[in-house]
Design a protein around this motif. Sequence first.
Motif, PDB file in Angstrom:
ATOM      1  N   ASN A 259      22.210  31.404  27.337  1.00  0.00           N
ATOM      2  CA  ASN A 259      22.888  32.594  26.802  1.00  0.00           C
ATOM      3  C   ASN A 259      23.867  33.252  27.758  1.00  0.00           C
ATOM      4  N   ALA A 260      23.676  33.032  29.072  1.00  0.00           N
ATOM      5  CA  ALA A 260      24.468  33.819  30.037  1.00  0.00           C
ATOM      6  C   ALA A 260      25.872  33.253  30.195  1.00  0.00           C
ATOM      7  N   VAL A 261      26.823  34.149  30.377  1.00  0.00           N
ATOM      8  CA  VAL A 261      28.180  33.749  30.815  1.00  0.00           C
ATOM      9  C   VAL A 261      28.574  34.679  31.953  1.00  0.00           C
ATOM     10  N   THR A 262      29.223  34.130  32.963  1.00  0.00           N
ATOM     11  CA  THR A 262      29.631  34.931  34.131  1.00  0.00           C
ATOM     12  C   THR A 262      31.042  34.526  34.546  1.00  0.00           C
ATOM     13  N   THR A 263      31.821  35.501  34.982  1.00  0.00           N
ATOM     14  CA  THR A 263      33.235  35.226  35.300  1.00  0.00           C
ATOM     15  C   THR A 263      33.705  36.077  36.476  1.00  0.00           C
ATOM     16  N   VAL A 264      34.480  35.466  37.374  1.00  0.00           N
ATOM     17  CA  VAL A 264      35.285  36.233  38.333  1.00  0.00           C
ATOM     18  C   VAL A 264      36.735  35.957  37.939  1.00  0.00           C
ATOM     19  N   GLY A 265      37.392  36.968  37.368  1.00  0.00           N
ATOM     20  CA  GLY A 265      38.738  36.728  36.820  1.00  0.00           C
ATOM     21  C   GLY A 265      39.836  37.421  37.592  1.00  0.00           C
ATOM     22  N   LEU A 266      39.449  38.328  38.457  1.00  0.00           N
ATOM     23  CA  LEU A 266      40.467  39.111  39.172  1.00  0.00           C
ATOM     24  C   LEU A 266      40.118  39.093  40.659  1.00  0.00           C
ATOM     25  N   MET A 267      41.105  38.762  41.509  1.00  0.00           N
ATOM     26  CA  MET A 267      40.829  38.753  42.954  1.00  0.00           C
ATOM     27  C   MET A 267      42.092  39.127  43.722  1.00  0.00           C
ATOM     28  N   GLN A 268      41.922  39.961  44.715  1.00  0.00           N
ATOM     29  CA  GLN A 268      43.049  40.314  45.593  1.00  0.00           C
ATOM     30  C   GLN A 268      42.653  39.990  47.024  1.00  0.00           C
ATOM     31  N   VAL A 269      43.489  39.204  47.696  1.00  0.00           N
ATOM     32  CA  VAL A 269      43.195  38.781  49.069  1.00  0.00           C
ATOM     33  C   VAL A 269      44.146  39.536  49.994  1.00  0.00           C
ATOM     34  N   SER A 270      43.608  40.073  51.066  1.00  0.00           N
ATOM     35  CA  SER A 270      44.503  40.794  51.993  1.00  0.00           C
ATOM     36  C   SER A 270      44.295  40.247  53.409  1.00  0.00           C
ATOM     37  N   PRO A 271      45.382  39.980  54.144  1.00  0.00           N
ATOM     38  CA  PRO A 271      46.789  40.290  53.817  1.00  0.00           C
ATOM     39  C   PRO A 271      47.479  39.203  52.998  1.00  0.00           C
ATOM     40  N   ASN A 272      46.737  38.161  52.568  1.00  0.00           N
ATOM     41  CA  ASN A 272      47.335  37.147  51.669  1.00  0.00           C
ATOM     42  C   ASN A 272      48.494  36.419  52.368  1.00  0.00           C
ATOM     43  N   SER A 273      48.220  36.021  53.612  1.00  0.00           N
ATOM     44  CA  SER A 273      49.265  35.330  54.390  1.00  0.00           C
ATOM     45  C   SER A 273      48.711  33.978  54.839  1.00  0.00           C
ATOM     46  N   ARG A 274      49.553  32.961  54.731  1.00  0.00           N
ATOM     47  CA  ARG A 274      49.094  31.588  54.960  1.00  0.00           C
ATOM     48  C   ARG A 274      48.384  31.409  56.301  1.00  0.00           C
ATOM     49  N   ASN A 275      48.813  32.117  57.335  1.00  0.00           N
ATOM     50  CA  ASN A 275      48.258  31.812  58.666  1.00  0.00           C
ATOM     51  C   ASN A 275      47.547  33.013  59.288  1.00  0.00           C
ATOM     52  N   THR A 276      46.990  33.849  58.378  1.00  0.00           N
ATOM     53  CA  THR A 276      46.097  34.925  58.873  1.00  0.00           C
ATOM     54  C   THR A 276      44.776  34.819  58.125  1.00  0.00           C
ATOM     55  N   ILE A 277      43.709  34.811  58.857  1.00  0.00           N
ATOM     56  CA  ILE A 277      42.391  34.748  58.221  1.00  0.00           C
ATOM     57  C   ILE A 277      42.192  36.026  57.392  1.00  0.00           C
ATOM     58  N   PRO A 278      41.861  35.877  56.088  1.00  0.00           N
ATOM     59  CA  PRO A 278      41.750  37.070  55.231  1.00  0.00           C
ATOM     60  C   PRO A 278      40.739  38.076  55.758  1.00  0.00           C
ATOM     61  N   GLY A 279      41.228  39.315  55.898  1.00  0.00           N
ATOM     62  CA  GLY A 279      40.345  40.376  56.426  1.00  0.00           C
ATOM     63  C   GLY A 279      39.595  41.080  55.314  1.00  0.00           C
TER      64      GLY A 279
END
Length: 410
Positions: A259-279
Amino acid sequence: MQNMRVNGDRLWDSLMEMAKIGATEKGGNCRLALTDLDKEGRDLFVNWCKEAGCTIKVDQMGNIFARRPGKDDRLPPVMTGSHLDTQPTGGKFDGVYGVLAGLEVIRTLNDFNIETDAPIEASVWTNEEGSRFAPAMVSSGVFAGVFDLEYGHSRADLDGKTMGEELERIGYKGSEPVGGRKIRAFFEAHIEQGPILEAEEKTIGVVTGAQGQRWFEVTMTGAESHAGTTPMNRRKDALLGASKVVTAVNDIAMKYAPNAVTTVGLMQVSPNSRNTIPGEVFFAVDLRNPEDEALSAMAAELKEVCEKVCAEDGLELDLKEIWYSPPIAFDADCVKAVRGGAESENFAHRDIISGAGHDACYISRVAPTGMIFVPCEDGISHNEVENATPEDLAAGCNVLLQAMVARATL
Ligand code: HGY
Ligand code: MN
Ligand code: MN
Ligand code: MN
């Protein structure tokens, strides 16, 4: 009134006309709540209702009520309706069908010169989707007394714009109080948004209830650092942590299957830069189950896994439950009226529980409420390819017409 039927072509043409507003490349609609496009859709609906002889009222949450008078206008109305706001990659039918089916009922009563005893109202509920502003169904929630007006107006989008400001801006912050008035019965017509009716070749879904939902907002905070120079064992990678939770959210659905359904549909990554580990990562979690107990157990497991991942990965956690909408059962007489309508029209039908939330879920707290589902192609919705057939849409609208006229007749 045996031979009274809706005009399926007119319903289809109105749907296609509305679909031109916020039309997307792949044939869908994007009319986010309280944007200029939502206003355009609202204005079109209001004009059509005025042409059909209705009076219009707008309440402080922007909910629209188009009223066709009855013989005794003191009687509480029989109401139908749904929403005009869509998902960003929405379709032409989710919500809109229920709004325009209500208009078609009014147009049909006009065609046949029928004067019902009780008034009829077609309604539009603000921000049903919960996409631009969370939570979903917030304005029917205020109408039903689940949320107060201040909460409703203070809902803000990711840019910090509030519903109150946006209602003002598009000219739909009405003066009518929200709710607090009797409704004789409420029916919402909607596409199923799932695969069952089509798979079983059923024309009508007799909706007996809707599953429960719990929505969460999660912020996981680590530390930005250099992708090239930071050794793996010295990282506090917020996106790595969030990814572990996303997988765990899926595992929770498997554990509480079927019966269960689960979703992660929205995500914001900061600073969202290719060569910075997300803080820092912000994301939303949508848990659903028709069983309330299982739903709370799922929520407890979500909390547990977030805490475990953050402890192991050295991340800070901010976990907020922002919405809980319990499973609901619709009014037995309204369900019977929908089933009776399907039977009298010889439409293949079956009982069904709604996987999606609807304004009817909250209105069911303040009025006898029922829903009518029709199939959608491949069960797809919240997708630009969402589709339904003119025949099924007309069938659902005929069942709606019958159920409403029956309840509006003393
Ligand atoms: O998410 C839902 O269930 C609905 O589409 N708002
Ligand atoms: Mn909907
Ligand atoms: Mn929807
Ligand atoms: Mn709805």
